[in-house]
Design a protein around this motif. Structure first.
Motif, PDB file in Angstrom:
ATOM      1  N   UNK A  83      -3.238   7.665   1.262  1.00 16.53           N
ATOM      2  CA  UNK A  83      -4.531   7.870   1.921  1.00 16.53           C
ATOM      3  C   UNK A  83      -5.048   9.287   1.710  1.00 16.53           C
ATOM      4  N   UNK A  84      -4.166  10.284   1.780  1.00 13.77           N
ATOM      5  CA  UNK A  84      -4.621  11.671   1.640  1.00 13.77           C
ATOM      6  C   UNK A  84      -5.088  11.965   0.220  1.00 13.77           C
ATOM      7  N   UNK A  85      -4.492  11.290  -0.758  1.00 10.10           N
ATOM      8  CA  UNK A  85      -4.896  11.488  -2.157  1.00 10.10           C
ATOM      9  C   UNK A  85      -6.063  10.603  -2.562  1.00 10.10           C
ATOM     10  N   UNK A  86      -6.513   9.759  -1.651  1.00  5.85           N
ATOM     11  CA  UNK A  86      -7.648   8.901  -1.935  1.00  5.85           C
ATOM     12  C   UNK A  86      -7.350   7.794  -2.924  1.00  5.85           C
ATOM     13  N   UNK A  87      -6.080   7.387  -3.043  1.00  5.80           N
ATOM     14  CA  UNK A  87      -5.735   6.286  -3.936  1.00  5.80           C
ATOM     15  C   UNK A  87      -6.209   4.947  -3.394  1.00  5.80           C
ATOM     16  N   UNK A  88      -6.460   4.893  -2.099  1.00  8.38           N
ATOM     17  CA  UNK A  88      -7.066   3.727  -1.443  1.00  8.38           C
ATOM     18  C   UNK A  88      -7.687   4.222  -0.143  1.00  8.38           C
ATOM     19  N   UNK A  89      -8.774   3.592   0.271  1.00 11.01           N
ATOM     20  CA  UNK A  89      -9.347   3.912   1.572  1.00 11.01           C
ATOM     21  C   UNK A  89      -8.473   3.276   2.656  1.00 11.01           C
ATOM     22  N   UNK A  90      -8.567   3.741   3.897  1.00  9.63           N
ATOM     23  CA  UNK A  90      -7.791   3.096   4.965  1.00  9.63           C
ATOM     24  C   UNK A  90      -8.065   1.592   5.063  1.00  9.63           C
ATOM     25  N   UNK A  91      -9.314   1.195   4.893  1.00 15.25           N
ATOM     26  CA  UNK A  91      -9.647  -0.237   4.962  1.00 15.25           C
ATOM     27  C   UNK A  91      -9.010  -1.005   3.818  1.00 15.25           C
ATOM     28  N   UNK A  92      -9.129  -0.472   2.606  1.00 22.37           N
ATOM     29  CA  UNK A  92      -8.537  -1.165   1.464  1.00 22.37           C
ATOM     30  C   UNK A  92      -7.016  -1.212   1.576  1.00 22.37           C
ATOM     31  N   UNK A  93      -6.405  -0.125   2.029  1.00 19.70           N
ATOM     32  CA  UNK A  93      -4.948  -0.119   2.150  1.00 19.70           C
ATOM     33  C   UNK A  93      -4.485  -1.131   3.183  1.00 19.70           C
ATOM     34  N   UNK A  94      -5.238  -1.276   4.262  1.00 21.28           N
ATOM     35  CA  UNK A  94      -4.890  -2.281   5.267  1.00 21.28           C
ATOM     36  C   UNK A  94      -4.977  -3.683   4.669  1.00 21.28           C
ATOM     37  N   UNK A  95      -6.004  -3.930   3.871  1.00 23.30           N
ATOM     38  CA  UNK A  95      -6.142  -5.238   3.228  1.00 23.30           C
ATOM     39  C   UNK A  95      -5.036  -5.473   2.205  1.00 23.30           C
ATOM     40  N   UNK A  96      -4.697  -4.437   1.450  1.00 23.67           N
ATOM     41  CA  UNK A  96      -3.653  -4.550   0.434  1.00 23.67           C
ATOM     42  C   UNK A  96      -2.308  -4.867   1.076  1.00 23.67           C
ATOM     43  N   UNK A  97      -1.958  -4.136   2.119  1.00 18.02           N
ATOM     44  CA  UNK A  97      -0.645  -4.358   2.741  1.00 18.02           C
ATOM     45  C   UNK A  97      -0.579  -5.723   3.419  1.00 18.02           C
ATOM     46  N   UNK A  98      -1.678  -6.164   4.017  1.00 22.14           N
ATOM     47  CA  UNK A  98      -1.690  -7.498   4.619  1.00 22.14           C
ATOM     48  C   UNK A  98      -1.504  -8.564   3.538  1.00 22.14           C
ATOM     49  N   UNK A  99      -2.210  -8.395   2.411  1.00 25.63           N
ATOM     50  CA  UNK A  99      -2.088  -9.366   1.313  1.00 25.63           C
ATOM     51  C   UNK A  99      -0.676  -9.360   0.736  1.00 25.63           C
ATOM     52  N   UNK A 100      -0.109  -8.168   0.550  1.00 27.00           N
ATOM     53  CA  UNK A 100       1.236  -8.069  -0.031  1.00 27.00           C
ATOM     54  C   UNK A 100       2.269  -8.745   0.859  1.00 27.00           C
ATOM     55  N   UNK A 101       2.192  -8.516   2.156  1.00 26.68           N
ATOM     56  CA  UNK A 101       3.135  -9.155   3.073  1.00 26.68           C
ATOM     57  C   UNK A 101       2.964 -10.669   3.065  1.00 26.68           C
ATOM     58  N   UNK A 102       1.737 -11.136   3.028  1.00 34.54           N
ATOM     59  CA  UNK A 102       1.496 -12.573   2.992  1.00 34.54           C
ATOM     60  C   UNK A 102       2.018 -13.218   1.721  1.00 34.54           C
ATOM     61  N   UNK A 103       1.796 -12.567   0.585  1.00 37.40           N
ATOM     62  CA  UNK A 103       2.296 -13.086  -0.690  1.00 37.40           C
ATOM     63  C   UNK A 103       3.814 -13.124  -0.706  1.00 37.40           C
TER      64      UNK A 103
END
Length: 318
Positions: free
Chosen positions: A167-187
């Motif tokens: 998040x601090x390096x801007x590799x993903x926004x907080x919203x996108x990171x939340x979506x990514x981690x939710x998707x990864x856990x679901x997969x």
């Protein structure tokens, strides 16, 4: 398993492709990607990468990976959309071009592999994830954990990274990171559930994600023996109790061989890989495919590049 086809294919493995009319090329560790406009054509080669080095080729590896990724993308499309548009050849996926996130999302259900090696050395804290003291190799986590890494360019090394640093390096926004981690856990949970029905444990895996506009897609590959670790389920408890290595159907087999037989873990001269080791890993990849999909894989030795060109031409891509 009859390994005659695997031995016959040793001299025909697909090391690289030369298809410039498909689009602008990019060479990764395993895939050769061609981009034309908003379309990517990903050719999965037979190259074997371990410890961030391409070491050799494995018979039919690209076909197994591409076919298995297609199987998993289809099975998980209800969880998160994926980039697949067409599979015109056993080694080829035509995909929607997405803007990729420069992070590999690694989900782990067990303390093993590189994370265990880091835990032993005390270098496992880079992910910002708390770990209990005194854990044993191959022990299960109470719930899957995320241990992300940077997505390095070909020839460079992936590095562990924490959520805070992402998040601090801007590799993903907080919203996108939340979506990514939710998707990864679901997969991952979907993958574990299916693997159990096939007598396997999906131990850990890595995902890559991208966006088109604001829509999130899972890209690259999915739950393959290259990107994931699979154990034989009915042997887990007994092997764990005895402190024995698990029976694996994935790339960790070659990593362990390199460490134990060649004292190689990414540094120094690249070791030669004997043909019997190449064939042995191929048998495990094919076994993983057949166990996971419940279907046998008919392997036909021959020139992979010519077959790819023929199929792409028949489908109008060339």
């Amino acid at each position: 398993m009859n390994t005659s086809a695997l031995h016959a294919q040793l001299t025909h493995t697909l090391r690289q492709t030369d298809l410039p009319s498909l689009g602008t090329p990019y060479k990764g560790k395993v895939r050769d990607t061609y981009r034309k406009g908003d379309t990517l054509i990903l050719v999965t080669s037979d190259r074997l990468s371990a410890f961030d080095h391409v070491l050799t080729t494995i018979p039919f590896k690209g076909e197994v990976l591409n076919r298995l990724a297609a199987f998993w993308f289809d099975r998980t499309k209800h969880i998160v959309p994926n980039h697949v548009l067409d599979v015109p050849d056993a080694n080829v996926t035509v995909a929607r071009a997405c803007q990729p996130f420069s992070v590999e999302v690694v989900v782990r259900g067990y303390l093993t592999g590189s994370l265990w090696r880091d835990y032993e050395k005390g270098t496992h804290t880079a992910y910002g994830v708390p770990f209990a003291q005194g854990l044993r190799k191959d022990s299960a986590f109470e719930a899957p954990i995320l241990t992300p890494s940077t997505k390095a360019e070909y020839g460079k090394h992936d590095e562990p990274i924490s959520e805070a640093e992402i998040l601090s390096r801007g590799l993903a926004t907080p919203r996108d990171w939340a979506r990514i981690t939710e998707a990864a856990r679901g997969l991952f949970l979907e993958g574990q559930k299916w693997a159990r029905t096939r007598g396997l444990i999906l131990v850990d895996t890595k995902y890559e994600f991208g966006k088109v506009g604001d829509e999130l897609f899972v890209i690259d590959e999915m739950h393959t023996p290259d990107s994931s670790r699979y154990w034989v389920a009915d042997e887990y408890e007994a092997r764990f109790a005895k402190g024995e290595d698990q029976k694996m159907l994935d790339k960790e087999n070659i990593r362990q061989w390199l460490i134990r037989e060649r004292n190689f873990s990414g540094h120094g001269a690249l070791p030669a890989i004997p043909d019997d080791v190449r064939v042995d890993l191929a048998t495990k990849y094919v076994a993983a495919y057949e166990r996971i999909t419940g279907t046998s894989l008919a392997l036909t030795p021959g020139d992979v590049h010519s077959r790819i060109e023929q199929n792409l031409r028949a489908k109008g891509y060339l």
